[in-house]
Structures are given as structure tokens and as C-alpha cells.
Design an enzyme around this catalytic site. Structure first.
Site, short mmCIF file in Angstrom:
data_model
loop_
_atom_site.label_atom_id
_atom_site.label_comp_id
_atom_site.label_asym_id
_atom_site.label_seq_id
_atom_site.Cartn_x
_atom_site.Cartn_y
_atom_site.Cartn_z
N SER A 200 30.28 6.13 62.46
CA SER A 200 29.54 5.82 63.68
C SER A 200 28.83 7.07 64.21
CB SER A 200 30.52 5.27 64.73
OG SER A 200 29.85 4.91 65.90
N LYS B 2 24.27 0.55 69.75
CA LYS B 2 25.71 0.31 69.51
C LYS B 2 25.83 -0.84 68.52
CE LYS B 2 26.32 2.86 73.18
NZ LYS B 2 26.79 4.23 73.15
N GLY B 3 26.88 -0.77 67.74
CA GLY B 3 27.19 -1.88 66.86
C GLY B 3 26.29 -2.00 65.66
N LYS C 295 25.31 -1.87 61.73
CA LYS C 295 26.06 -2.13 60.50
C LYS C 295 26.34 -0.78 59.85
CE LYS C 295 25.73 -4.82 56.24
NZ LYS C 295 27.09 -4.47 55.93
N GLY D 84 33.73 3.29 71.88
CA GLY D 84 33.60 2.15 72.79
C GLY D 84 33.50 2.54 74.25
N THR D 85 33.17 3.79 74.52
CA THR D 85 33.14 4.25 75.92
C THR D 85 32.07 3.53 76.75
OG1 THR D 85 31.73 6.13 75.30
CG2 THR D 85 34.10 6.53 75.40
N LYS E 60 31.88 7.57 70.55
CA LYS E 60 31.78 6.56 69.49
C LYS E 60 33.03 5.68 69.36
CE LYS E 60 28.43 6.33 68.25
NZ LYS E 60 27.30 5.84 69.12
N TYR F 126 31.19 -8.65 71.82
CA TYR F 126 31.22 -9.33 73.11
C TYR F 126 30.13 -8.77 74.02
CZ TYR F 126 35.36 -12.11 72.34
OH TYR F 126 36.22 -13.05 71.88
N1 LIG Z 1 30.97 -5.14 73.22
C1 LIG Z 1 30.52 -4.14 72.49
N2 LIG Z 1 29.22 -4.07 72.13
C2 LIG Z 1 28.79 -3.04 71.37
N3 LIG Z 1 29.58 -2.02 70.92
C3 LIG Z 1 30.88 -2.07 71.25
C4 LIG Z 1 31.40 -3.12 72.03
N4 LIG Z 1 32.73 -2.89 72.20
C5 LIG Z 1 33.02 -1.77 71.55
N5 LIG Z 1 31.91 -1.27 70.97
C6 LIG Z 1 31.90 -0.07 70.16
O1 LIG Z 1 31.29 0.99 70.86
C7 LIG Z 1 30.90 1.92 69.83
C8 LIG Z 1 30.04 3.00 70.43
O2 LIG Z 1 30.90 3.84 71.15
P1 LIG Z 1 30.47 4.64 72.45
O3 LIG Z 1 29.87 3.72 73.44
O4 LIG Z 1 31.66 5.42 72.86
O5 LIG Z 1 29.35 5.59 71.87
S1 LIG Z 1 28.76 6.86 72.61
O6 LIG Z 1 29.69 7.97 72.37
O7 LIG Z 1 28.59 6.54 74.03
O8 LIG Z 1 27.45 7.08 71.91
C9 LIG Z 1 30.26 1.04 68.81
O9 LIG Z 1 30.31 1.72 67.59
P2 LIG Z 1 29.27 1.41 66.41
O10 LIG Z 1 29.61 0.00 65.97
O11 LIG Z 1 29.59 2.39 65.35
O12 LIG Z 1 27.91 1.55 66.98
C10 LIG Z 1 31.15 -0.20 68.85
O13 LIG Z 1 32.13 -0.20 67.86
#
Ligand SMILES: Nc1ncnc2c1ncn2[C@@H]1O[C@H](COP(=O)(O)OS(=O)(=O)O)[C@@H](OP(=O)(O)O)[C@H]1O
Length: 360
Positions: free
Chosen positions: A203, A321-322, A324, A114-115, A112, A303
């Protein structure tokens, strides 16, 4: 030629099919000892000729990527941008054939933070080949029991001057992952994403209850309170993961600092190009990504990315992802910020870097 070591390339790992699985030979090194290139060449579906039109998506399951990224309505925005074709960018070494390789770089965590975006953005680079889905080889007992041959077979095909990557965000909290990677792949490059741990909890909550309507979700405190005693539970996994220094310290003691790149989710969401430029240097691959590879998607507030050519669809992370974020109850929020503050300080000291993780 760019200097990524491929110390566990398939060239070194012959006779896999002849090996019997046993707990003793769940060991990547043992494959090196039984080298037989002929057998390996016949056991893999390698192409007969080197072909510059090769793309990793021809060889790997693209399932999760298809789900993850899709922004068809924005395709026309590619016109006139500095996006050349992959063939223009990438030249395999003469006579090289694509084979499966163990990862030379791994995104080990934190979940959670940004991986997925990091992996997806890295996959834009022609010298990087990724396994799209999370592997969890070291952290799921039943997968680990399948051994290194299985692990290798999950990996996409790559040329010898490309970097194979996977991401499994739970590796960072796993002793086994650290010990195994250290033992078998000591030069592996490790990428770690971190994030304001209070926001990370929200998240993680949304991820856990993503299939429920907001009105059907339990209160957020199920992730950080002991609901029986109604006391804060620092051992709850959603809380514990955010104690980043605790999980990162052993990795920093085990691996060279030069082999660990720490990136904050906040920088990835606001300035992905700078992050990716750092990653190119860290991975010792040619600098190829530019501002045209990224664009800000007003609808999602994140992005998205474009690959090499103007004909390819721009891609955004999927709708998981992302989201609200709902607001934490004020008292709980204060309690969580107070809890993490000293832990964050320890992390900043450990990394010699500070992030602004106070409530904004
Ligand atoms: N470009 C872009 N688009 C969408 N999301 C983005 C992006 N860059 C970073 N993030 C952040 O990634 C968060 C999700 O983290 P992970 O990908 O590590 O989640 S997971 O562990 O694989 O489920 C996600 O968290 P949430 O906003 O809570 O969903 C985002 O904050």
C-alpha cells in the site's frame, strides 16, 4: 452531558493574540496561564446565538473531504433508513458557543492502515468534530515552530460536549509527538490503526508512486531493498513503520492503556460498525451510529458511509484508497512474512490481542 474532558478548551487559553512566539513559549500550558476570556471571545468568529443547525463543515476547510468522499449515484439508497438529522441527534449545552479546541482525541497512525476511513467514519458522529486534513504539527519542524497557537487555529469550532479530533499518521513514530501530547494533553485519547505489515508495504508503495502509470512504476522492491547492494533493508521507512511494537511500546509506557484504542484495518474494512461502536465507548460519547450509517460498495469492495440525514450524499474514500494491489514477487513476499512474524508476535503480546497476518 457526556464526559469528555476539554482540559485545553479555548476558555482556558486566553490572550493568544498578545503572546509573542518564541521557542520557549511553544508550550500549550503557557496559554492557560494567560487567561483572558474577553479577548478570546472577540478574537474568534463565534456565533452570537447557539444554533442547532451548526455543522462543522460550515467552519472548517472542507477541501480534502470533498476530494475524499463522493458517491452521488447512491444518494437514493438513503430512503427509508434510520438516518435522522444532526439537529435531532446533537444538543449543545445551553448557552454554549462553538470555539476552537485542542484535539481531545488523535489518530496517531499507522499510515496506510485505514486512518482516513477511521477519521471519516468517526466524523459521522454528531459529537465528533474533525480537522479534515492531516496536520503533522509535531512532526514537521516548520509547523511545530509555529507553536500551539497555530495548532489551535487549525482546529474546527466545536461545542463543549463535542470531541475535537485530528489524524496525523506519522505521530506514532515520533518521540516529539509522544512527549508533547503526554506533557500537554495527558488525557488525550489515542487511536492507532494497524494492518498486516506486508500488505501495508504494498500500500505504501502504491501511495508513493500513485501518480505514475503502472508501467512507469519502479519494481516494488525499491521500498524494502537496498537497491545498490540488492539486500533487504530493514531500515527502509516502509519496512520500519511496520515494526509496530517498536513504535507503539513507548506510547503504551507513556499513556494509560485505557486511553489507547488499537484497531486493525482488516476489522475496519470488514465490519466498520463494530469498530465504530468500540470507538464510541472509548471516546465516551453517546452510542448513535447504526448499521444504516454504512453500506458496502460493490464497485470499490469497501464500506462507504452515510451521515445523519436522508438528504445527504453517501460518501466513500477517494480513489487514492483501496487500489488493487499488485502481487509481490513470491521470494520477496516470503522474506517479508518471515521478517515480520517475530515482530508481529511481539505486538500481539504487547496488545494481548492477535491478528491473522499470515498470508491467506
Ligand atoms: N472504507 C474504506 N474505504 C477505503 N479504504 C479503506 C476503507 N477502510 C479501510 N481502508 C483502508 O485504508 C487504507 C489507506 O490507509 P490510510 O487512510 O491510513 O492511508 S494514508 O496513510 O492516510 O495515506 C486503504 O489501503 P489501500 O487498499 O492499500 O489503498 C484501505 O485498505
Amino acid at each position: 452531558m457526556w464526559g469528555i474532558s476539554t482540559h485545553m478548551s479555548v476558555r482556558n487559553i486566553g490572550k493568544l493574540s498578545a503572546m509573542k512566539r518564541s521557542s520557549e513559549n511553544n508550550d500549550a500550558n503557557s496559554y492557560i496561564e494567560t487567561l483572558s476570556m474577553t479577548e478570546m471571545e472577540t478574537s474568534l468568529p463565534v456565533r452570537k446565538e447557539v444554533d442547532n443547525s451548526f455543522t462543522h463543515s460550515q467552519f472548517v476547510s472542507d477541501k480534502s473531504e470533498q476530494q475524499d468522499i463522493n458517491a452521488p449515484e447512491e444518494k437514493t439508497q438513503n430512503k427509508g433508513l434510520n438516518l435522522r438529522s444532526r439537529q435531532e441527534y446533537f444538543i449543545p449545552p445551553p448557552g454554549d458557543v462553538p470555539v476552537r479546541r485542542f484535539p481531545q482525541a488523535v489518530i496517531i497512525g499507522f499510515g496506510k492502515c485505514g486512518t482516513r476511513a477511521m477519521l471519516t467514519f468517526l466524523s459521522l458522529h454528531p459529537y465528533i468534530v474533525i480537522h479534515h486534513e492531516e496536520v503533522h504539527f509535531y512532526t514537521e519542524d516548520k509547523l511545530y515552530a509555529k507553536g500551539y497557537k497555530w495548532y489551535l487555529n487549525q482546529m474546527p469550532f466545536s461545542y463543549s460536549n463535542q470531541v475535537t479530533m485530528e489524524k496525523s499518521p506519522d505521530y506514532v513514530c515520533s518521540n516529539r509527538a509522544r512527549q508533547e501530547i503526554a506533557e500537554h494533553f495527558p488525557d488525550c485519547k489515542l487511536i492507532v490503526l494497524v494492518r498486516n505489515p506486508v500488505v501495508r508495504i504494498v500500500s505504501a508503495f502504491l501511495q508513493r508512486f500513485r501518480f505514475k502509470e503502472p508501467s512507469q512504476r519502479p519494481p516494488m522492491n525499491v521500498t524494502y531493498m537496498n537497491t545498490k547492494t540488492n539486500e533487504f533493508n530493514p531500515n527502509a521507512s516502509a519496512v520500519d513503520v511496520g515494526i509496530f511494537h517498536k513504535h507503539l511500546s513507548p506510547w503504551l509506557r507513556t499513556f494509560s492503556r485505557d486511553n489507547i484504542l488499537v484497531v486493525s484495518d482488516e476489522s475496519l474494512t470488514t465490519d466498520p460498525l463494530s469498530v465504530l461502536k468500540r470507538a464510541e465507548k472509548f471516546l465516551n460519547i453517546p452510542p448513535m451510529l447504526n448499521e444504516d450509517n454504512f453500506y458496502y460498495n460493490e464497485t470499490s469492495g469497501f464500506y462507504c458511509c452515510r451521515r445523519y440525514s436522508t438528504d445527504e450524499q453517501p460518501r466513500c474514500m477517494n480513489i487514492n484508497k483501496g487500489w488493487k494491489h499488485p502481487e509481490l514477487p513470491a521470494d520477496d513476499e516470503k522474506m517479508l512474512y518471515d521478517f515480520y512474524r517475530p515482530h508481529n508476535k511481539k505486538l500481539f503480546k504487547l496488545l494481548n490481542e492477535t491478528y491473522n497476518w499470515e498470508k491467506t
